[in-house]
Design a protein around this motif. Structure first.
Motif, PDB file in Angstrom:
ATOM      1  N   TRP A   1      -1.369   0.423  -5.905  1.00 54.37           N
ATOM      2  CA  TRP A   1      -2.368   0.311  -4.838  1.00 54.37           C
ATOM      3  C   TRP A   1      -3.660   1.027  -5.221  1.00 54.37           C
ATOM      4  O   TRP A   1      -4.756   0.580  -4.878  1.00 54.37           O
ATOM      5  CB  TRP A   1      -1.835   0.817  -3.493  1.00 54.37           C
ATOM      6  CG  TRP A   1      -2.711   0.290  -2.416  1.00 54.37           C
ATOM      7  CD1 TRP A   1      -3.783   0.903  -1.846  1.00 54.37           C
ATOM      8  CD2 TRP A   1      -2.653  -1.022  -1.840  1.00 54.37           C
ATOM      9  NE1 TRP A   1      -4.387   0.067  -0.941  1.00 54.37           N
ATOM     10  CE2 TRP A   1      -3.707  -1.124  -0.915  1.00 54.37           C
ATOM     11  CE3 TRP A   1      -1.786  -2.115  -2.019  1.00 54.37           C
ATOM     12  CZ2 TRP A   1      -3.931  -2.278  -0.169  1.00 54.37           C
ATOM     13  CZ3 TRP A   1      -2.008  -3.256  -1.275  1.00 54.37           C
ATOM     14  CH2 TRP A   1      -3.070  -3.336  -0.366  1.00 54.37           C
ATOM     15  N   ARG A   2      -3.535   2.139  -5.921  1.00 53.98           N
ATOM     16  CA  ARG A   2      -4.734   2.809  -6.427  1.00 53.98           C
ATOM     17  C   ARG A   2      -5.563   1.831  -7.252  1.00 53.98           C
ATOM     18  O   ARG A   2      -6.784   1.773  -7.131  1.00 53.98           O
ATOM     19  CB  ARG A   2      -4.310   4.007  -7.279  1.00 53.98           C
ATOM     20  CG  ARG A   2      -5.465   4.875  -7.747  1.00 53.98           C
ATOM     21  CD  ARG A   2      -5.821   4.649  -9.201  1.00 53.98           C
ATOM     22  NE  ARG A   2      -6.848   5.599  -9.624  1.00 53.98           N
ATOM     23  CZ  ARG A   2      -7.433   5.571 -10.812  1.00 53.98           C
ATOM     24  NH1 ARG A   2      -7.077   4.675 -11.700  1.00 53.98           N
ATOM     25  NH2 ARG A   2      -8.357   6.442 -11.116  1.00 53.98           N
TER      26      ARG A   2
ATOM     27  N   SER B   1       2.068   3.707  -4.792  1.00 54.15           N
ATOM     28  CA  SER B   1       0.856   4.495  -5.036  1.00 54.15           C
ATOM     29  C   SER B   1       0.056   4.025  -6.244  1.00 54.15           C
ATOM     30  O   SER B   1      -1.164   3.885  -6.154  1.00 54.15           O
ATOM     31  CB  SER B   1       1.228   5.970  -5.196  1.00 54.15           C
ATOM     32  OG  SER B   1       2.169   6.145  -6.226  1.00 54.15           O
ATOM     33  N   HIS B   2       0.715   3.818  -7.367  1.00 51.53           N
ATOM     34  CA  HIS B   2      -0.063   3.540  -8.576  1.00 51.53           C
ATOM     35  C   HIS B   2      -0.682   2.154  -8.537  1.00 51.53           C
ATOM     36  O   HIS B   2      -1.848   1.966  -8.897  1.00 51.53           O
ATOM     37  CB  HIS B   2       0.805   3.728  -9.815  1.00 51.53           C
ATOM     38  CG  HIS B   2       1.130   5.167 -10.040  1.00 51.53           C
ATOM     39  ND1 HIS B   2       2.179   5.787  -9.411  1.00 51.53           N
ATOM     40  CD2 HIS B   2       0.500   6.117 -10.754  1.00 51.53           C
ATOM     41  CE1 HIS B   2       2.190   7.064  -9.756  1.00 51.53           C
ATOM     42  NE2 HIS B   2       1.191   7.295 -10.567  1.00 51.53           N
TER      43      HIS B   2
ATOM     44  N   TRP C   1       0.808  -1.218   0.000  1.00 52.46           N
ATOM     45  CA  TRP C   1       0.000   0.000   0.000  1.00 52.46           C
ATOM     46  C   TRP C   1       0.839   1.264   0.000  1.00 52.46           C
ATOM     47  O   TRP C   1       0.277   2.351  -0.099  1.00 52.46           O
ATOM     48  CB  TRP C   1      -1.022   0.004   1.136  1.00 52.46           C
ATOM     49  CG  TRP C   1      -0.492  -0.182   2.535  1.00 52.46           C
ATOM     50  CD1 TRP C   1      -0.115   0.792   3.400  1.00 52.46           C
ATOM     51  CD2 TRP C   1      -0.331  -1.425   3.241  1.00 52.46           C
ATOM     52  NE1 TRP C   1       0.282   0.243   4.601  1.00 52.46           N
ATOM     53  CE2 TRP C   1       0.150  -1.114   4.531  1.00 52.46           C
ATOM     54  CE3 TRP C   1      -0.543  -2.763   2.891  1.00 52.46           C
ATOM     55  CZ2 TRP C   1       0.430  -2.108   5.484  1.00 52.46           C
ATOM     56  CZ3 TRP C   1      -0.268  -3.739   3.844  1.00 52.46           C
ATOM     57  CH2 TRP C   1       0.213  -3.408   5.119  1.00 52.46           C
ATOM     58  N   HIS C   2       2.143   1.133   0.097  1.00 56.78           N
ATOM     59  CA  HIS C   2       3.000   2.308  -0.066  1.00 56.78           C
ATOM     60  C   HIS C   2       3.430   2.497  -1.520  1.00 56.78           C
ATOM     61  O   HIS C   2       4.234   3.377  -1.800  1.00 56.78           O
ATOM     62  CB  HIS C   2       4.213   2.219   0.863  1.00 56.78           C
ATOM     63  CG  HIS C   2       3.861   2.492   2.296  1.00 56.78           C
ATOM     64  ND1 HIS C   2       4.740   2.359   3.334  1.00 56.78           N
ATOM     65  CD2 HIS C   2       2.693   2.923   2.859  1.00 56.78           C
ATOM     66  CE1 HIS C   2       4.141   2.669   4.473  1.00 56.78           C
ATOM     67  NE2 HIS C   2       2.905   3.013   4.212  1.00 56.78           N
TER      68      HIS C   2
ATOM     69  N   HIS D   1      -8.154  -5.276  -2.507  1.00 58.28           N
ATOM     70  CA  HIS D   1      -7.382  -5.006  -1.294  1.00 58.28           C
ATOM     71  C   HIS D   1      -7.448  -6.167  -0.310  1.00 58.28           C
ATOM     72  O   HIS D   1      -6.618  -6.286   0.559  1.00 58.28           O
ATOM     73  CB  HIS D   1      -7.880  -3.723  -0.624  1.00 58.28           C
ATOM     74  CG  HIS D   1      -9.335  -3.779  -0.308  1.00 58.28           C
ATOM     75  ND1 HIS D   1     -10.306  -3.473  -1.235  1.00 58.28           N
ATOM     76  CD2 HIS D   1      -9.991  -4.142   0.816  1.00 58.28           C
ATOM     77  CE1 HIS D   1     -11.489  -3.635  -0.690  1.00 58.28           C
ATOM     78  NE2 HIS D   1     -11.335  -4.042   0.556  1.00 58.28           N
TER      79      HIS D   1
ATOM     80  N   ASP E   1       8.889  -4.660   3.606  1.00 55.30           N
ATOM     81  CA  ASP E   1       7.441  -4.515   3.420  1.00 55.30           C
ATOM     82  C   ASP E   1       7.105  -4.275   1.945  1.00 55.30           C
ATOM     83  O   ASP E   1       6.185  -4.892   1.411  1.00 55.30           O
ATOM     84  CB  ASP E   1       6.909  -3.328   4.246  1.00 55.30           C
ATOM     85  CG  ASP E   1       6.859  -3.622   5.742  1.00 55.30           C
ATOM     86  OD1 ASP E   1       7.033  -4.791   6.126  1.00 55.30           O
ATOM     87  OD2 ASP E   1       6.654  -2.674   6.515  1.00 55.30           O
ATOM     88  N   CYS E   2       7.817  -3.348   1.337  1.00 58.26           N
ATOM     89  CA  CYS E   2       7.451  -2.936  -0.029  1.00 58.26           C
ATOM     90  C   CYS E   2       7.921  -3.925  -1.082  1.00 58.26           C
ATOM     91  O   CYS E   2       7.300  -4.054  -2.132  1.00 58.26           O
ATOM     92  CB  CYS E   2       8.039  -1.562  -0.341  1.00 58.26           C
ATOM     93  SG  CYS E   2       7.232  -0.224   0.570  1.00 58.26           S
TER      94      CYS E   2
ATOM     95  N   SER F   1      -1.401   6.310  -1.541  1.00 57.12           N
ATOM     96  CA  SER F   1      -1.466   5.853  -2.928  1.00 57.12           C
ATOM     97  C   SER F   1      -2.331   6.728  -3.810  1.00 57.12           C
ATOM     98  O   SER F   1      -1.917   7.084  -4.918  1.00 57.12           O
ATOM     99  CB  SER F   1      -1.974   4.412  -2.957  1.00 57.12           C
ATOM    100  OG  SER F   1      -3.219   4.302  -2.316  1.00 57.12           O
ATOM    101  N   HIS F   2      -3.529   7.076  -3.369  1.00 52.48           N
ATOM    102  CA  HIS F   2      -4.430   7.783  -4.284  1.00 52.48           C
ATOM    103  C   HIS F   2      -3.996   9.212  -4.534  1.00 52.48           C
ATOM    104  O   HIS F   2      -3.997   9.671  -5.672  1.00 52.48           O
ATOM    105  CB  HIS F   2      -5.870   7.727  -3.754  1.00 52.48           C
ATOM    106  CG  HIS F   2      -6.431   6.350  -3.836  1.00 52.48           C
ATOM    107  ND1 HIS F   2      -6.212   5.411  -2.851  1.00 52.48           N
ATOM    108  CD2 HIS F   2      -7.127   5.724  -4.799  1.00 52.48           C
ATOM    109  CE1 HIS F   2      -6.784   4.275  -3.209  1.00 52.48           C
ATOM    110  NE2 HIS F   2      -7.342   4.436  -4.383  1.00 52.48           N
TER     111      HIS F   2
ATOM    112  N   HIS G   1       3.713   7.586   0.133  1.00 56.48           N
ATOM    113  CA  HIS G   1       3.130   6.343   0.631  1.00 56.48           C
ATOM    114  C   HIS G   1       1.599   6.426   0.707  1.00 56.48           C
ATOM    115  O   HIS G   1       0.973   5.495   1.200  1.00 56.48           O
ATOM    116  CB  HIS G   1       3.719   5.977   1.994  1.00 56.48           C
ATOM    117  CG  HIS G   1       5.122   5.442   1.874  1.00 56.48           C
ATOM    118  ND1 HIS G   1       5.908   5.140   2.940  1.00 56.48           N
ATOM    119  CD2 HIS G   1       5.871   5.151   0.784  1.00 56.48           C
ATOM    120  CE1 HIS G   1       7.085   4.695   2.532  1.00 56.48           C
ATOM    121  NE2 HIS G   1       7.090   4.705   1.225  1.00 56.48           N
TER     122      HIS G   1
END
Lengths: 498, 498
Positions: A103-104, A100-101, A97-98, A112, A243-244, B100-101, B98
């Motif tokens: 996770w969007r 951005s694209h 979730w860090h 999710h 994490d990432c 995302s949107h 971090h």
């Protein structure tokens, strides 16, 4: 459906090429005759996440879009194969979730809660096995593993007394602090030379294995600045990197995610597509009349704009007219350095689920983790090798099996191997982008430049999570917006309706 | 342009209502006659980031969209006022890669290099001033400040030996571990009671000030689980919180960012808008013919779908027919707890640029930082108060000035105050959402439910960065996609063109 891509090996069947994937598109085209279906508003070359995102955004915005893809499947360097009810990630895997694209898109597609953790330390051996030579192993708790890598990475990244925060405060604006150029130009080897006296043997081995896992290259040809960029994107901490980079994956595999983009684009009714259609040339010299794309088989397609998502290491196989600018050509000729080998092994020891290991520098696979439990109750290990001690996993399976075995001698028998040889893949010529020293400062701006009616977009030259699925989506989003701004948002239709 | 929102005070001019903003839209409407312009595909109620995102996505996708906004400006609870060449953030301010949107939009609008850091410890006093009573101050280095808060927050969050990672492994799927419900139902006060013996006085004061800064509420009415959710979103670390919550802001102010969404939507030619148009009722009982929205002034607008982005604490002022479901009504009636007071002070001590302070519990502003240097060479302090010791900053400016002064007695004179009283704002009735104990587990699903042709979207019930600009964009994205799927992507046009 079975893709031509990928390999599988079992003791019973030996090595076979081609594995099943949700990403295979059949039939491979929905257009019959170029005269009838064209001309197109936009042609997107390449159906990886970058091309899928551009295609999705453009079709939703009303543009008649043609997707050309060389392979028989979507996903490019990220795709999964579901074998006996278990998804193997052939390329790009992990999301967070860090990022951005990506996770969007994960929230937009309501995925999710469709993620699973890679690590599971709740049962089994529950240790880290460090092998710096072929004759012995050091076993540690995972807490000790974290402390070892944290300590080593802090020494590696701490160029400014602030673990990179001062020299790289805005990672999307990499040369915000001009001094950062010198780290971009520095190799891993040069940075290690600066701190070698501070590193224990175990720290140095683990550190080198970890940073080569990131670059897929060699100590001499991997950019220290590019690693610092990953580090800053991750929040300037080892835990942030873990994490990432390697913690959360799609429960159903990447291809299930890629299909969401695909299905949304198809659902608009504005998408034409041709798979198994490698491109030969892109010609934009017709005085504003459009860009002509010619496939290897001679078919020609014309559009107002082209979004070219071909990876850096493959770009030089395409003929562009007019000729590309010098900065692009020099980057294409140099290429990025990532010759990662990623091998999945299903092993008959269920207790390996909580195992992690580094075997470096002697072994041809240097980093591996227990990544899942297969329906048969076996452990799935995901294992990485780099160009520093390279292996072509399909060429001599006995050597591949030996490299897997050397990670934890005597701990298991291999029941299955699954892999994609990205280095020999003519449409990838390597794995995710990783910069040579000086390549980003020298070429990033040039790689991002458009070329007449052709917009170049690829994770290889993203600003943020460059090399990641996230960067691919960043770039596809950018390309679609460039086209959207130039071709307007179908103003004429609007006026007719308002 | 000057908004009716916001207040400014200077010694020379006293208190004045209304401050300039890039977010003001003039003229306030581009439609003349509802009969001529309607019916609409979609009506979006509310022009904050959620409504702006939905409006942008829907107009780009081809839908004729009407935006109704009660205020004279875009941005909702996030907007900036540029005064004498310096941007003051009246509400939501900080962003991070971090998130995302919001970060997806920042890169899409090429604003990744349009950010500035809030903290600047390069010159001046360079210390943290902790005041736990009105008669003395403790001064610390910023390193000691970090260590104090880190230690306290780790004790606060460490419910599972893993700082929340075990109980909240997937923050977007909050009750993935069902046990998490009990933390959601726990108040700040109850959690502090569990750990009070482990906390030093300075730890407890700093911790309470920090978590109340987050909630804007009181110890008894703020949900511990909601704080853990912020913590998990931030990467489960104090440094992650500082990075994500209070570090990076738009150099030109939030309203410059909000305008990008606005201009893209306007540019499609498909957007109708009416500002200064509060809504009175939303009626969806015409048997599938559409949803009728009636403004306070009696104007009526009809659309196939409505996206309602009105904040939780304001929803009960609108008449819905048919009546809303019980879960929504009970959440609306309870409301969220955030009664934050945010006051900007321009002070005549340039050395305060590197100052941070906590004054708690005695002072009506409990947390503040040096946030910038104005063109006049003064320091801009941003100061926060909460419902735990509440102040209405516009009601008695002397009291507000006293609360600012108590943060660092004798250190400066105040040259200017700038603020928006969110608590008395009839279109907000509070600041960013913060949950009461048990509210998220009890009401989140219900708040996210649609109601016939009305899709409810607001950061107040986002899954990820709920309460943040990011959550607003998450929700606007979701709402647009719901409508896009239901109304199709203008298939009839497509078929005509292909």
């Amino acid at each position: 459906m079975t893709s031509r891509d990928g390999y599988q090996w079992t003791p019973e069947s030996g090595l076979t090429q081609g594995v099943p994937s949700l990403g295979v598109i059949s039939p491979p085209t929905n257009i019959r005759d170029t005269d009838k279906d064209g001309p197109w508003d936009v042609i997107v070359i390449g159906g990886g996440y970058c091309g899928l995102t551009a295609t999705r955004d453009l079709t939703v915005a009303g543009f008649k879009t043609l997707l050309l893809e060389a392979r028989d499947r979507i996903g490019g360097r990220s795709w999964s194969s579901n074998i006996d009810g278990y998804p193997y990630e052939m390329g790009g895997t992990w999301v967070h979730w860090h990022q951005s694209h990506v996770w969007r898109e994960i929230t937009r597609y309501k995925m999710h809660n469709a993620l699973s953790p890679s690590f599971n330390f709740s049962r089994g051996v529950n240790h880290f096995q460090l092998r710096t030579n072929p004759t012995s192993s050091t076993y540690m708790t995972h807490e000790a593993e974290d402390e070892l890598l944290r300590s080593a990475l802090h020494k590696f990244t701490n160029v400014d007394g602030a673990n990179g925060r001062t020299v790289l405060p805005f990672p999307h604006d990499m040369f915000h602090v001009p001094e950062f150029r010198k780290y971009d130009e520095m190799s891993y080897a040069e940075r290690i030379e600066q701190i070698k006296d501070e590193l224990s043997l175990n720290e140095r081995s683990s550190l080198e294995a970890f940073i080569l896992l990131c670059s897929g290259g060699r100590m001499e040809n991997s950019s220290f600045g590019e690693f610092l960029h990953w580090w800053a994107m991750s929040g300037y901490t080892y835990q942030g990197c873990m994490d990432c980079l390697i913690s959360y994956k799609f429960t159903e595999g990447q291809s299930a995610f890629a299909r969401r983009f695909w299905e949304e684009a198809v659902g608009t009714g504005r998408l034409g597509y041709v798979f198994e259609c490698p491109v030969r040339s892109v010609v934009d010299d017709e005085g504003g009349k459009g860009v002509r794309v010619t496939a290897r088989d001679g078919r020609e397609f014309v559009a107002k704009r082209v979004v070219c998502t071909i990876p850096l290491n493959v770009l030089s196989t395409i003929h562009f007219s007019p000729a590309l600018a010098t900065e692009k050509v020099s980057a294409m000729q140099a290429g990025h350095v990532n010759m990662c080998t990623k091998v999945h092994a299903e092993v008959d020891n269920k207790d390996m689920r909580s195992w992690t290991g580094i075997s470096y520098p002697f072994n041809k696979l240097c980093y591996a983790i227990g990544d899942g439990t297969t329906p048969a109750g076996n452990t799935h290990l995901v294992c990485f090798g780099t160009d520093a001690n390279h292996i072509q996993p399909d060429e001599d399976v006995r050597e591949t099996l030996k490299a897997v075995g050397e990670l934890a001698p005597g701990a298991f028998r291999v029941k299955r191997l699954v892999f994609h040889n990205w280095v020999k893949d003519e449409f990838a010529k390597g794995a995710w982008f990783f910069s040579r020293p000086g390549m980003v400062s020298g070429c990033l701006d040039g790689l991002r430049e458009r070329h007449g009616g052709v917009v170049f977009a690829n994770s290889d030259w993203a600003l943020g999570w460059r090399s990641f699925i996230d960067g691919a989506i960043e770039e596809g989003t950018r390309a679609a917006r460039v086209v959207l701004e130039e071709l307007g948002t179908k103003r004429e239709e609007v006026k007719a309706r308002l």
